[in-house]
Design a protein around this motif. Structure first.
Motif, PDB file in Angstrom:
ATOM      1  N   SER A 401      -2.987  16.162  32.890  1.00 15.03           N
ATOM      2  CA  SER A 401      -2.236  15.122  32.181  1.00 15.03           C
ATOM      3  C   SER A 401      -0.842  14.984  32.774  1.00 15.03           C
ATOM      4  O   SER A 401      -0.430  15.733  33.655  1.00 15.03           O
ATOM      5  CB  SER A 401      -2.134  15.466  30.688  1.00 15.03           C
ATOM      6  OG  SER A 401      -1.215  16.524  30.490  1.00 15.03           O
ATOM      7  N   ASN A 402      -0.103  14.022  32.243  1.00 13.66           N
ATOM      8  CA  ASN A 402       1.272  13.801  32.701  1.00 13.66           C
ATOM      9  C   ASN A 402       2.257  14.748  32.021  1.00 13.66           C
ATOM     10  O   ASN A 402       3.447  14.719  32.311  1.00 13.66           O
ATOM     11  CB  ASN A 402       1.696  12.348  32.445  1.00 13.66           C
ATOM     12  CG  ASN A 402       0.938  11.382  33.328  1.00 13.66           C
ATOM     13  OD1 ASN A 402       0.610  11.719  34.461  1.00 13.66           O
ATOM     14  ND2 ASN A 402       0.649  10.191  32.801  1.00 13.66           N
ATOM     15  N   LYS A 403       1.751  15.557  31.102  1.00 15.87           N
ATOM     16  CA  LYS A 403       2.602  16.513  30.424  1.00 15.87           C
ATOM     17  C   LYS A 403       2.558  17.858  31.153  1.00 15.87           C
ATOM     18  O   LYS A 403       1.684  18.101  31.975  1.00 15.87           O
ATOM     19  CB  LYS A 403       2.160  16.682  28.972  1.00 15.87           C
ATOM     20  CG  LYS A 403       2.318  15.405  28.152  1.00 15.87           C
ATOM     21  CD  LYS A 403       2.008  15.655  26.683  1.00 15.87           C
ATOM     22  CE  LYS A 403       2.249  14.389  25.872  1.00 15.87           C
ATOM     23  NZ  LYS A 403       2.013  14.614  24.415  1.00 15.87           N
ATOM     24  N   THR A 404       3.501  18.707  30.818  1.00 18.24           N
ATOM     25  CA  THR A 404       3.555  20.027  31.441  1.00 18.24           C
ATOM     26  C   THR A 404       3.467  21.112  30.374  1.00 18.24           C
ATOM     27  O   THR A 404       3.897  20.910  29.224  1.00 18.24           O
ATOM     28  CB  THR A 404       4.850  20.200  32.261  1.00 18.24           C
ATOM     29  OG1 THR A 404       4.794  21.425  32.975  1.00 18.24           O
ATOM     30  CG2 THR A 404       6.082  20.220  31.377  1.00 18.24           C
ATOM     31  N   THR A 405       2.904  22.252  30.744  1.00 19.11           N
ATOM     32  CA  THR A 405       2.765  23.368  29.813  1.00 19.11           C
ATOM     33  C   THR A 405       4.032  24.206  29.814  1.00 19.11           C
ATOM     34  O   THR A 405       4.535  24.597  30.872  1.00 19.11           O
ATOM     35  CB  THR A 405       1.573  24.256  30.201  1.00 19.11           C
ATOM     36  OG1 THR A 405       0.396  23.449  30.262  1.00 19.11           O
ATOM     37  CG2 THR A 405       1.388  25.371  29.183  1.00 19.11           C
ATOM     38  N   ILE A 406       4.552  24.446  28.631  1.00 17.88           N
ATOM     39  CA  ILE A 406       5.694  25.348  28.487  1.00 17.88           C
ATOM     40  C   ILE A 406       5.252  26.543  27.649  1.00 17.88           C
ATOM     41  O   ILE A 406       4.235  26.485  26.950  1.00 17.88           O
ATOM     42  CB  ILE A 406       6.921  24.661  27.850  1.00 17.88           C
ATOM     43  CG1 ILE A 406       6.595  24.164  26.442  1.00 17.88           C
ATOM     44  CG2 ILE A 406       7.428  23.534  28.740  1.00 17.88           C
ATOM     45  CD1 ILE A 406       7.813  23.655  25.691  1.00 17.88           C
ATOM     46  N   ALA A 407       5.986  27.617  27.706  1.00 19.03           N
ATOM     47  CA  ALA A 407       5.610  28.835  26.984  1.00 19.03           C
ATOM     48  C   ALA A 407       6.827  29.422  26.296  1.00 19.03           C
ATOM     49  O   ALA A 407       7.918  29.501  26.880  1.00 19.03           O
ATOM     50  CB  ALA A 407       5.000  29.849  27.954  1.00 19.03           C
ATOM     51  N   ASP A 408       6.646  29.844  25.063  1.00 14.73           N
ATOM     52  CA  ASP A 408       7.648  30.624  24.349  1.00 14.73           C
ATOM     53  C   ASP A 408       7.174  32.068  24.310  1.00 14.73           C
ATOM     54  O   ASP A 408       5.972  32.349  24.177  1.00 14.73           O
ATOM     55  CB  ASP A 408       7.831  30.094  22.924  1.00 14.73           C
ATOM     56  CG  ASP A 408       8.395  28.680  22.901  1.00 14.73           C
ATOM     57  OD1 ASP A 408       9.259  28.380  23.746  1.00 14.73           O
ATOM     58  OD2 ASP A 408       7.946  27.892  22.051  1.00 14.73           O
ATOM     59  N   VAL A 409       8.115  33.009  24.422  1.00 16.99           N
ATOM     60  CA  VAL A 409       7.782  34.431  24.472  1.00 16.99           C
ATOM     61  C   VAL A 409       8.219  35.085  23.165  1.00 16.99           C
ATOM     62  O   VAL A 409       9.357  34.888  22.712  1.00 16.99           O
ATOM     63  CB  VAL A 409       8.472  35.117  25.674  1.00 16.99           C
ATOM     64  CG1 VAL A 409       8.085  36.594  25.724  1.00 16.99           C
ATOM     65  CG2 VAL A 409       8.086  34.433  26.978  1.00 16.99           C
ATOM     66  N   PHE A 410       7.311  35.878  22.597  1.00 12.39           N
ATOM     67  CA  PHE A 410       7.588  36.559  21.333  1.00 12.39           C
ATOM     68  C   PHE A 410       7.392  38.056  21.492  1.00 12.39           C
ATOM     69  O   PHE A 410       6.448  38.514  22.158  1.00 12.39           O
ATOM     70  CB  PHE A 410       6.663  36.033  20.230  1.00 12.39           C
ATOM     71  CG  PHE A 410       6.944  34.620  19.841  1.00 12.39           C
ATOM     72  CD1 PHE A 410       7.746  34.320  18.753  1.00 12.39           C
ATOM     73  CD2 PHE A 410       6.416  33.567  20.583  1.00 12.39           C
ATOM     74  CE1 PHE A 410       8.011  33.007  18.403  1.00 12.39           C
ATOM     75  CE2 PHE A 410       6.670  32.250  20.242  1.00 12.39           C
ATOM     76  CZ  PHE A 410       7.477  31.972  19.140  1.00 12.39           C
ATOM     77  N   GLN A 415      11.041  35.409  18.687  1.00 12.63           N
ATOM     78  CA  GLN A 415      11.152  34.727  19.966  1.00 12.63           C
ATOM     79  C   GLN A 415      12.352  35.264  20.750  1.00 12.63           C
ATOM     80  O   GLN A 415      13.418  35.531  20.199  1.00 12.63           O
ATOM     81  CB  GLN A 415      11.307  33.219  19.774  1.00 12.63           C
ATOM     82  CG  GLN A 415      11.267  32.439  21.078  1.00 12.63           C
ATOM     83  CD  GLN A 415      11.226  30.936  20.859  1.00 12.63           C
ATOM     84  OE1 GLN A 415      11.103  30.470  19.719  1.00 12.63           O
ATOM     85  NE2 GLN A 415      11.326  30.176  21.945  1.00 12.63           N
ATOM     86  N   ILE A 416      12.146  35.449  22.068  1.00 14.11           N
ATOM     87  CA  ILE A 416      13.203  35.941  22.940  1.00 14.11           C
ATOM     88  C   ILE A 416      13.446  34.921  24.046  1.00 14.11           C
ATOM     89  O   ILE A 416      12.588  34.079  24.322  1.00 14.11           O
ATOM     90  CB  ILE A 416      12.837  37.321  23.537  1.00 14.11           C
ATOM     91  CG1 ILE A 416      11.541  37.242  24.356  1.00 14.11           C
ATOM     92  CG2 ILE A 416      12.710  38.376  22.439  1.00 14.11           C
ATOM     93  CD1 ILE A 416      11.165  38.544  25.054  1.00 14.11           C
ATOM     94  N   PRO A 417      14.636  34.959  24.691  1.00 15.44           N
ATOM     95  CA  PRO A 417      14.948  33.963  25.724  1.00 15.44           C
ATOM     96  C   PRO A 417      13.946  34.005  26.885  1.00 15.44           C
ATOM     97  O   PRO A 417      13.584  35.078  27.365  1.00 15.44           O
ATOM     98  CB  PRO A 417      16.349  34.363  26.194  1.00 15.44           C
ATOM     99  CG  PRO A 417      16.923  35.140  25.058  1.00 15.44           C
ATOM    100  CD  PRO A 417      15.769  35.864  24.443  1.00 15.44           C
ATOM    101  N   SER A 418      13.516  32.820  27.310  1.00 14.10           N
ATOM    102  CA  SER A 418      12.560  32.741  28.416  1.00 14.10           C
ATOM    103  C   SER A 418      12.711  31.403  29.126  1.00 14.10           C
ATOM    104  O   SER A 418      13.335  30.473  28.604  1.00 14.10           O
ATOM    105  CB  SER A 418      11.127  32.902  27.905  1.00 14.10           C
ATOM    106  OG  SER A 418      10.770  31.822  27.061  1.00 14.10           O
ATOM    107  N   GLN A 419      12.118  31.299  30.307  1.00 10.88           N
ATOM    108  CA  GLN A 419      12.075  30.035  31.034  1.00 10.88           C
ATOM    109  C   GLN A 419      10.921  30.059  32.018  1.00 10.88           C
ATOM    110  O   GLN A 419      10.602  31.105  32.612  1.00 10.88           O
ATOM    111  CB  GLN A 419      13.391  29.744  31.767  1.00 10.88           C
ATOM    112  CG  GLN A 419      13.698  30.656  32.941  1.00 10.88           C
ATOM    113  CD  GLN A 419      15.080  30.438  33.526  1.00 10.88           C
ATOM    114  OE1 GLN A 419      16.078  30.894  32.967  1.00 10.88           O
ATOM    115  NE2 GLN A 419      15.150  29.740  34.669  1.00 10.88           N
TER     116      GLN A 419
END
Length: 823
Positions: A401-410, A415-419
């Motif tokens: 798709s035209n969207k992108t997958t992002i992830a949050d880290v727990f 939740q902790i800082p991530s990129q």
């Protein structure tokens, strides 16, 4: 002279101008000749060390091995040294020295029932002061070496025999071979007679003789000539075929002078020559330490699964590449490739050991929740670690798709800082992902992080308009990157400036083809520096068509760090430097990749600190050495530090050793484009001039550094811990557990300012061995907790002391490096 002890030996390099198969052949033929001559001449005593060579004889010519065994029982063949081989004695970690001794001595005791008391490293290029404590705690009384010789700058007045004092004030008697370890074929009697004449004022003396480098040892002619010489001098000097212990037993050690420093630098080109070997060596040291710690932890949970054989094979590979002509980078190109192949074998074994242990330690982790991807990090250290971690993972399916997958880290539901950052693959599809996150790991535990995925219209927007300066700030530091030079112009922390302009410059220095760098200890003539590429050069080098592409670009920016890439050029060579500025903390990661094509040059990473009055320090084996501050090439291990009374700047590395430091400027040596296995011979040309001959370290070489300011009172603790984390990193895998078993946390905890260098099963299989090092210059009280063994032990550690303990259920005993009860 009343008495002269003759030490017949055969210095043999397993790898140098030849490869391993030829070294094996030379060892067997040398030992065979020595055995024949000992059997023929009843007065002759042959001396040799290096258990590796005896293993070859045992494996390939067992009949000869049995003859040697009989000669040892008769006192005609003497085991000296007792190490696995003669390694480099400047660049090994303390634990590597311990293994060279432990495995060598174990072999000699098992096969021959002997334990040498005289350690020998005839040919190594300098000797770290940290050796003293290691030798003392390994049962040695004496140490024989040759370099630095009497002509070496800074050591012309070094006594021939002296009390050598270590960092922790331990002592051993050291003896320098002022005349070398061999006499050449057919020259023994003449050299011995000359030695008697030149040393007639000595009451007793010792002289080595034999043929060296490619084996040889004693010859029939030399034995007969010495017999004649012995008869000729019988009324003046008693000449005795002997071993070194007999000589030392007659020495009055009470009046010997004391030496309280390392025995180096010697041939300082060796600290940087053939940098790939050195990087592989450091990587294998760290990986094996981690593998052993993980295997030991796993065997706490499941006794009986400890991989003794695989660990021994991996350590055998490590010890072989530590041979002084391999690790020092003074061998041929073919031997360099062989050394890299051996190191890669050890690394593969270590990786498999880590993997096996990882899945044992994964016990008890619950199954992944629907839509979550777990990441597990095993922390092999007995203290908490806070750092930035990265891990790649696969999506369940390809996202077209035209969207992108992002992830949050727990972590534990928080939740902790991530990129999300660029993955290693270059397939232009949302499928393979890489995530960076900042986390705290529990000590010696499996740490779980859960990724929750979402589809988003978000596309990372990186600001490409940044003017002449890029200013980065967080709560602890302010950094200025000059976009016209690609270098760091300011690093501000603790209300003070730590750098002058031009930080992280790659400077080139005039060098020579000599692999050893035998005739100078400084390379201080600048040949220029890498300059920032023009936009056209950068586009061509990077192979991109984007007309807006610049030589300096922000390539990552998120909640964890900003990463900036800069591209440089020097003549026919290129380089890439990336800087990672953390959103939390003060540690800057600097990655350097060189594409080098110059000849007879050295490249250094230059850190111009704001402390012209700085002292320089570096890590060595079980110690901290104050380094030269006049530009002499120095050697250190995982870190360098420039420090004054106000503040300190620490530079951590993952695989370099040489540096030249002066007037507050750290210059970390990265590579030398010298020749392969070449050094001056009289006034002859170093190289043949009628053909192309390859130079060392041409092509791509990569390096990783971490730069961090610290208050004066905290820099040692930071440098020791951070450099251990970078060189023995936690083990990270994205895995899906079964949910079975029991979770074990904090298998071991140790006082944070004490370094755990070894955690393994004892050699006899009963209990566990730990080696702990106090890197501080003060006595500290430490605590060791191992709940699963019901151990809580409090003890004192003297400055720079190493303590060794044997742990079993509810019991802890202090032992030496040979795992025997400490006296």
């Amino acid at each position: 002279m009343e008495k002269l002890y003759l030490l017949c030996n055969a210095h043999l390099d397993p790898i140098w101008q030849w490869q391993l198969n030829e070294g094996i052949a030379a060892a067997i033929s040398t030992f065979r000749t020595a055995a024949e001559l000992c059997e023929e001449h009843e007065e002759l005593v042959f001396n040799h060390n290096e258990s590796l060579l005896y293993k070859w004889v045992e494996q390939y010519e067992p009949e000869l091995f049995e003859r040697i065994h009989n000669l040892i029982k008769k006192g005609r063949w003497h085991i000296i040294g007792g190490w696995t081989l003669q390694p480099d004695c400047q660049m090994l970690s303390g634990e590597s020295f311990v293994r060279q001794i432990l495995y060598g001595k174990n072999y000699f005791y098992e096969k021959f029932g002997v334990e040498p008391k005289v350690a020998v490293n005839f040919d190594s290029f300098g000797h770290t002061r940290g050796l003293v404590q290691i030798l003392k705690k390994s049962g040695y009384k004496y140490y024989i070496f040759m370099r630095p010789d009497p002509s070496t700058e800074g050591f012309t007045d070094l006594p021939q025999i002296f009390h050598w004092k270590g960092f922790n004030n331990s002592e051993i008697i050291a003896y320098r071979l002022n005349t070398g370890y061999n006499t050449g074929f057919g020259n023994a009697a003449r050299e011995i007679e000359r030695y008697i004449t030149e040393n007639r004022d000595k009451r007793i003396a010792m002289r080595c003789w034999g043929v060296g480098d490619h084996g040889g040892g004693p010859s029939n002619k030399d034995v007969k000539d010495i017999k004649k010489l012995t008869e000729q001098y019988k009324d003046r000097v008693e000449i005795i075929h002997s071993d070194p212990e007999q000589y030392f037993n007659e020495i009055d050690s009470s009046q010997l002078p004391a030496v309280e420093k390392g025995l180096g630098p010697v041939f300082p080109g060796c600290y940087t020559s053939l940098i790939r070997i050195k990087q592989k060596h450091r990587s294998l040291e760290g990986k094996l330490t981690t593998a052993e710690k993980m295997a030991a932890a796993a065997s706490l949970l499941k006794p009986g699964i400890y991989p003794y054989k695989e660990l021994q094979q991996a350590f055998d590979a490590l010890m072989l590449i530590q041979f002084h002509d391999v690790l020092a980078g003074t061998c041929t190109q073919q031997s360099e490739e062989e050394g890299i192949r051996i190191a890669d074998y050890g690394l593969e074994l270590a990786e498999r050991i880590c993997t096996q242990a990882f899945y044992t330690l994964l016990s008890g982790q619950h199954k992944a929740d629907e839509g979550c991807i777990p990441i597990f990090i095993y922390n092999p250290q007995p203290y908490e670690i806070t750092d930035i971690f990265t891990c790649e993972f696969m999506l369940a399916g390809q996202n077209w798709s035209n969207k992108t997958t992002i992830a949050d880290v727990f972590y534990d539901g928080i939740q902790i800082p991530s990129q999300i950052i660029k993955e290693d693959s270059n397939i232009s599809l949302d499928w393979r992902k890489k995530i960076a996150f900042c986390a705290k790991l529990k000590p010696m535990s499996m740490n779980r992080f859960d990724l929750r995925l979402n589809l988003s219209d978000y596309i990372s927007q990186i600001n490409l308009e940044y003017g002449d300066r890029y200013i980065f700030e967080n709560e602890e530091i302010r950094v200025v990157l000059n976009m016209k030079t690609g270098l760091i112009d300011s690093y501000f922390a603790d209300n003070m400036e730590h750098l002058k302009l031009g930080g992280c410059m790659l400077e080139v220095f005039e060098d020579v083809a000599d692999s050893w760098l035998m005739h100078t200890n400084k390379l201080d003539t600048s040949a220029g520096c890498f300059r920032l590429m023009s936009p056209n050069e950068a586009r061509e080098f990077a192979g991109v068509e984007n007309i807006n592409f610049k030589p300096v670009n922000i390539i990552e920016d998120g909640n964890v760090f900003v990463e900036i890439e800069a591209l440089f050029r020097y003549n026919n060579s290129f380089s890439r430097i990336s800087y990672r500025f953390p959103k939390t903390g003060r540690e800057i990661a600097v990655s350097v990749t060189l594409y080098f094509q110059e000849k007879d040059k050295m490249v250094r990473l230059v850190i111009p600190t704001n402390m012209e009055d700085a002292d320089f320090f570096g890590q060595t084996a079980f110690g901290i050495e104050k380094l030269d501050s006049t530009g002499v090439e120095s050697v250190s291990h995982r870190w360098l530090c420039a420090s004054n009374q106000n503040h300190s700047l620490v530079l951590i590395n993952n695989g370099v050793y040489g540096s030249s430091n002066k007037e507050g400027v750290i210059r970390q040596s990265l590579l030398r484009s010298s020749g392969y296995c070449v050094h001056p011979i009289e006034n002859r040309s170093l190289f043949r001039q009628d053909r192309f001959l390859a130079r060392a370290d041409q092509g791509e070489r990569s390096y990783q550094f971490w730069l961090c300011s610290q208050p004066e009172s905290k820099w040692i603790a930071y440098a020791e811990r951070a450099s251990q984390i970078k060189n023995e990193p936690p083990y990270i895998v994205s895995a899906f557990p079964s949910g079975r078993g029991r979770v074990y946390n904090k298998l071991m905890e140790i006082t944070e300012t004490v370094r755990l260098d070894c955690f393994k099963r004892a050699k006899k299989g009963e209990g566990f061995i730990v080696h702990l090092f106090n890197p501080l210059s003060i006595t500290q009280t430490a605590t060791l907790r191992c709940p699963i063994l019901d151990i809580h032990h409090i003890f004192d550690m003297e400055p720079y002391e190493v303590k060794c303990f044997l742990l079993s259920s509810k019991v802890i005993h202090e032992v030496d490096f040979l795992e025997n009860p400490s006296v």
